[in-house]
Write an enzyme that holds these catalytic residues in place. Structure first.
Site, PDB file in Angstrom:
ATOM      1  N   ASP A 226      -5.692  -3.320  -2.573  1.00  0.00           N
ATOM      2  CA  ASP A 226      -4.714  -3.210  -1.673  1.00  0.00           C
ATOM      3  C   ASP A 226      -4.281  -4.554  -0.867  1.00  0.00           C
ATOM      4  O   ASP A 226      -4.879  -5.301  -0.357  1.00  0.00           O
ATOM      5  CB  ASP A 226      -5.540  -2.397  -0.459  1.00  0.00           C
ATOM      6  CG  ASP A 226      -4.608  -1.985   0.665  1.00  0.00           C
ATOM      7  OD1 ASP A 226      -3.286  -2.266   0.756  1.00  0.00           O
ATOM      8  OD2 ASP A 226      -5.154  -1.059   1.244  1.00  0.00           O
TER       9      ASP A 226
ATOM     10  N   SER B 290       0.719  -1.213   0.017  1.00  0.00           N
ATOM     11  CA  SER B 290      -0.146  -0.029  -0.080  1.00  0.00           C
ATOM     12  C   SER B 290       0.851   1.254   0.045  1.00  0.00           C
ATOM     13  O   SER B 290       1.680   1.383  -0.774  1.00  0.00           O
ATOM     14  CB  SER B 290      -0.896   0.005   1.205  1.00  0.00           C
ATOM     15  OG  SER B 290      -1.866   0.762   0.996  1.00  0.00           O
TER      16      SER B 290
END
Length: 273
Positions: free
Chosen positions: A152, A40
């Site tokens: 993510d 991320s």
């Protein structure tokens, strides 16, 4: 610190700015980074560092960011913000380069939405890999990458220690931004609700790290993952946390050099390895 280290940078939305403070400390103290992994927000700092982008340029980039730069009047079906916009913002920092352009081996972690599988990306274009790793479900649309639908990476490995081990790193410094502090303020918008919900899930499945790993967990109780405007404060928090954890290792090495008859040095001075 004589041996090189793999640096594993965890996710945390705007809290990822903290990574720049850690990197600043590592560079000032001449700690060699041999491998990088990022999840991320951590994937942005990891790939920027691997590509040889100067720390000052990274800091200028985040100072120029604000959430308005990600908004649009059009709402895609699979999220509030198109990942195409995310990629455009990332290109301002990373350019459109490939993993083969990297000066340090780096791996980016994403999640395959179809089969619930961790995906480690180490080749091809950097931009879609980082965008996928940063695509918070519900906020950014998933990213199609080599026939996969990715989002993510923090859903399955928020602190990418396993990934950097697979990359070949033996000595590892990990930066964990997972907040263990319960926020007293109520969430004020949809972004805040989604990010807090994901943080709760991450805490429930928080990974235990190996005893041989050095883990830096910055004190982030006064911040939220939306605090993209608090750049200098977050960098300072990262720097302070790195100093707190790593200074004893540096001092131990200096004392060892002195006992062996090496010239005396102070932390922050140049040490030739």
């Amino acid at each position: 610190m004589e041996k090189g280290y793999g640096l594993a940078l965890g996710g945390g939305a705007a809290l990822g700015i903290t990574h720049l403070g850690v990197i600043k400390y590592l560079q000032e103290n001449h700690i060699e980074i041999t491998h990088l992994s990022g999840t991320s927000a951590g994937s942005i700092a990891a790939t920027a560092l691997a590509l040889g982008i100067e720390l000052d340029d990274m800091i200028r980039y985040v100072r120029d960011l604000n959430w308005r730069k990600f908004t649009t009047l059009r709402f895609p079906r699979r999220g509030l913000i198109s990942s195409e916009i995310l990629m455009k913002r990332l290109e301002d920092l990373l350019g459109d380069r490939t993993f083969e352009d990297c000066q340090i081996p780096v791996a980016v972690v994403a999640t395959d939405l179809r089969i619930n599988q961790r995906v480690i990306i180490t080749e091809g274009r950097v931009l879609p890999a980082v965008a996928a790793s940063c695509a918070i479900p519900g906020i950014f649309t998933p990213v199609r990458h080599e026939k996969r639908l990715l989002c993510d990476g923090g859903l399955l490995e928020n602190v990418p220690i396993r990934t950097i081990e697979q990359l070949g790193a033996e000595n590892i410094i990990a930066v964990d931004l997972t907040s263990r502090v319960i926020a007293e303020k109520e969430p004020t918008n949809l972004f805040d609700i989604i990010i807090r919900a994901i943080n709760i899930l991450l805490l429930q499945s928080h990974q235990t790290t190996g005893s041989d790993h050095i883990v830096i967990s910055p004190e982030l109780s006064e911040f939220t993952p939306l605090d993209i405007h608090r750049v200098d404060e977050l960098i300072e928090v990262g720097y302070t946390a790195a100093n707190r954890i790593l200074e004893p290792y540096l001092q131990k090495e200096i004392n060892s050099d002195i006992s062996e008859g090496s010239p005396s040095v102070s932390i922050g001075e140049s040490i030739n390895y």
